[in-house]
Design an enzyme around this catalytic site. Structure first.
Site, PDB file in Angstrom:
ATOM      1  CE  LYS A   1      -2.448   9.867  14.117  1.00  0.00           C
ATOM      2  NZ  LYS A   1      -1.633   8.639  13.973  1.00  0.00           N
TER       3      LYS A   1
ATOM      4  CB  SER B   1      -4.104   5.963  12.542  1.00  0.00           C
ATOM      5  OG  SER B   1      -2.879   6.306  13.166  1.00  0.00           O
TER       6      SER B   1
ATOM      7  CB  SER C   1      -0.084   5.389  11.939  1.00  0.00           C
ATOM      8  OG  SER C   1      -1.120   4.482  12.119  1.00  0.00           O
TER       9      SER C   1
HETATM   10  N1  GLN Z   1      -2.817   0.075  11.404  1.00  0.00           N
HETATM   11  C1  GLN Z   1      -2.189  -0.211  12.660  1.00  0.00           C
HETATM   12  C2  GLN Z   1      -3.236  -0.346  13.737  1.00  0.00           C
HETATM   13  O1  GLN Z   1      -4.389  -0.241  13.433  1.00  0.00           O
HETATM   14  C3  GLN Z   1      -1.157   0.829  12.983  1.00  0.00           C
HETATM   15  C4  GLN Z   1      -1.695   2.062  13.569  1.00  0.00           C
HETATM   16  C5  GLN Z   1      -0.650   3.058  13.958  1.00  0.00           C
HETATM   17  O2  GLN Z   1       0.506   2.990  13.541  1.00  0.00           O
HETATM   18  N2  GLN Z   1      -1.056   3.983  14.796  1.00  0.00           N
HETATM   19  O3  GLN Z   1      -2.927  -0.567  14.870  1.00  0.00           O
END
Ligand code: GLN
Length: 486
Positions: free
Chosen positions: A78, A153, A177
Site C-alpha cells: 500500500k 482504504s 481497511s
Molecule cells: N473506512 C474507515 C475510514 O474511512 C477505515 C479506514 C481505515 O481503516 N484506514 O476511516
C-alpha cells in the site's frame, strides 16, 4: 503468465526445487499486470526495472546458497508505507512527488527475507475511506465484477492479490481497511494486534488505531507473511516486545476445544441476506470442525461508529498538521505570506474527505469541546474494549460478517457519507479495542461477488484466528477460485 496465480507457499517450493527462478516469476507477474492493469488500476507506482534487477540479485544469492523466507517472491505494498526507492503518495496530491529518505521497518523485513517489491498500491487518500474512490491517482476496480468497488482504504492491495498482479501485498487497517477490501475481493486479510507489527515508516492516520497487515491468496500465506513482518521494533514505541510464534505451526489443529462466539449485535436488520447466509454457513463449518458455538452480546457495538469518527479524525487532524508546504510535498509558490502559503498549499493538496476529517477532528479537540467529544469518545472506547474482555471469558473467537453488504458500484455511495461510514460498523471495534481480526473468503453472492467472514480474537491470539480461518478455507470450497479477467 500462469505462475502469477501461485500462492506464496507454492512459489517457494517451485523456487526451492529449481523449477522456477525469481526472474521468471517476476516476469510472469509483470506480464499479468500489463494484461489486466488497464481495467483494475491497482497501482499508483510500478517499478518493473528495479523489480527485475532485484529478482536477478536474489536468484544469484540463492545460487550462492542463501534463501530468505520470501526469497524471489513478488509482492507489492500500500502506498502508505515509506520506501526509499519509490515515491510514497498516500493516494494524495500533497505527496505526489514525495520520496521518503528511509524504508518502513516492514519494507526492510520483506526485503531482508528476499522479497521482490514490485510497486505501490492505490488507496483512499491518507487511508480515509471505504472504497478507494478517494484516491487522487485512479480508483481500483473489483476484479470480480467490472464497475464495482474493490473496497478501501487498502483497495489496491486487495485488487492486486485477487487479480494476480502480485503474490501477496501489505495494507494498513485503522477501522477495517485490510479486512473490508479483502472481504469484497475474495482474499485473506489480517489486522494484527496493535503493537504486533512495527508502524515505523507507516504514514500515520490515527496513531492509536493504525496497524500494518498482509493480504494473501490463502491462510497459509497469511501465516507466512505474519511470521516475516511481526516483532518488536525499537523504532516504534508502540510495538510490543513479545516473542513471535510460528504462525503456520497450528493451522491444521482443528477446532476441538475452541469456543466461537456469535455476537447478536452484528446480525441486525441492516445485514444483507446473502452476507448473512454465507457467514452463517461459515459458522457451521467451524462447528463441523469441532468448535462449540455460543451467542454473546457486545452491547456497546452501536456506539463504535460515532466513537471512531471522533477519535480517528481527532488524531488525523494532529498527524496531518505536518503537511504544511514547508517540509513535505506540494507548496503554493504564489502566496504573499506564510499563512497564505500554508492555507493555499493544503487547500490544493488535500481532497475533500481529508479536509472534512481535519475539520471534524480540529473541532472535537478544541477547547470547550474536548470534554464533550474527544474525552467522551475515549471513555466509550473503554466500554467497547470491556465488552470484548467479558466475551473472552466465554469464548476464544468471535465470528461475524466483515461488511454488511458485498461490493457495490463505483459511485453508488459517494454522495451518502453516512452510508459509507456505517458500512464500517462491523470492523471498527477491533481497532478501538486493539485486538487482532481477519477476513477469510467464505462464499459468493448470487451475482458472483465474494463474501468474507470476520474472525476476532483476544490480544496476541493471531494463531487462533489463523487456525479457525484455515478450517473455514478447507470447507468453504472457494480457495483457488479466480476471477475471469482476460
Ligand atoms: N473506512 C474507515 C475510514 O474511512 C477505515 C479506514 C481505515 O481503516 N484506514 O476511516
Amino acid at each position: 503468465m500462469k505462475h502469477a496465480a501461485l500462492t506464496l507457499c507454492e512459489a517457494v517450493s517451485l523456487l526451492e526445487q529449481g523449477d522456477l527462478t525469481a526472474v521468471g516469476l517476476t516476469e510472469s507477474v509483470l506480464a499479468r499486470i500489463e494484461a489486466v492493469e488497464k481495467r483494475i488500476h491497482s497501482f499508483i507506482t510500478l517499478d518493473a526495472e528495479r523489480a527485475l534487477a532485484r529478482a536477478a540479485e536474489v536468484d544469484e544469492q540463492r545460487r550462492r546458497g542463501w534463501a530468505g523466507r520470501l526469497c524471489g517472491l513478488p509482492v507489492s505494498v500500500k502506498d502508505v508505507l515509506c520506501t526509499r526507492t519509490m515515491r510514497t503518495t498516500c493516494g494524495s496530491r500533497i505527496l505526489e512527488n514525495f520520496t521518503p529518505p528511509y524504508d518502513a521497518t516492514v519494507i526492510r523485513k520483506l526485503e531482508d527475507e528476499g522479497a521482490v517489491i514490485i510497486g505501490k498500491l492505490a488507496m483512499d487518500e491518507f487511508a480515509m475511506g471505504s472504497t478507494s474512490e478517494n484516491c487522487a491517482f485512479g480508483v481500483p476496480e473489483n476484479p470480480w465484477l467490472p464497475g464495482y468497488v474493490a473496497g478501501g482504504s487498502s483497495g489496491g492491495s486487495a485488487s492486486c492479490v485477487a487479480a494476480d498482479e502480485s503474490l501477496a501485498t501489505l495494507g494498513s487497517d485503522t477501522g477495517g481497511s485490510i479486512r473490508q477490501p479483502a472481504s469484497l475481493c475474495g482474499v485473506v486479510g489480517m489486522k494484527p494486534t496493535y503493537g504486533r507489527v512495527s508502524r515505523y515508516g507507516l504514514v500515520a492516520f490515527a496513531s492509536s488505531l493504525d496497524q500494518v497487515g498482509p493480504l494473501t491468496r490463502d491462510v497459509a500465506d497469511c501465516a507466512l507473511m505474519m511470521n516475516v513482518i511481526s516483532g518488536y521494533d525499537p523504532a516504534d514505541s508502540t510495538s510490543v516486545n513479545r516473542e513471535v510464534p510460528d504462525y503456520g505451526a497450528a493451522l491444521q489443529d482443528g477446532m476441538r476445544g475452541l469456543r466461537v462466539c456469535v455476537p447478536v449485535e452484528y446480525f441486525n436488520d441492516g445485514l444483507n441476506p446473502e452476507v448473512e447466509r454465507v457467514v452463517r454457513s461459515g459458522i457451521d463449518m467451524l462447528a463441523d470442525a469441532g468448535a462449540e458455538i455460543v451467542e454473546v452480546s457486545l452491547p456497546h457495538t452501536e456506539y463504535c461508529v460515532a466513537v471512531y469518527y471522533l477519535i480517528a479524525p481527532a488524531e488525523a487532524s494532529s498527524n496531518l498538521a505536518r503537511y504544511d508546504g514547508v517540509r513535505y510535498g506540494v507548496r503554493d509558490m504564489d502566496a504573499g505570506s506564510l499563512l497564505e502559503m500554508y492555507s493555499r498549499s493544503r487547500s490544493a493538496g488535500f481532497g475533500d474527505e481529508v479536509k472534512r476529517r481535519i475539520l471534524i477532528g480540529t473541532y472535537a479537540l478544541s477547547a470547550g469541546y474536548y470534554d464533550a467529544y474527544y474525552k467522551k469518545a475515549s471513555q466509550v472506547r473503554t466500554l467497547i474494549r470491556e465488552d470484548f474482555d467479558r466475551a473472552w471469558q466465554q469464548c476464544d473467537l468471535i465470528a461475524s460478517p466483515v461488511c454488511p453488504t458485498p461490493a457495490w458500484r463505483i459511485g453508488e455511495k459517494s454522495d451518502d457519507l453516512m452510508a459509507l461510514y456505517l458500512s464500517d460498523i462491523l470492523t471498527i471495534s477491533a481497532n478501538l479495542a486493539g485486538i487482532p481480526a481477519m477476513s477469510v473468503p467464505a462464499g459468493f453472492s448470487g451475482s458472483g461477488l465474494p463474501i468474507g467472514m470476520q474472525l476476532q480474537a483476544a490480544h496476541f491470539n493471531e494463531e487462533v484466528l489463523l487456525r479457525a480461518a484455515w478450517n473455514v478455507e478447507q470447507r468453504a470450497g472457494v480457495r483457488g477460485r479466480r476471477p475471469e479477467l482476460v
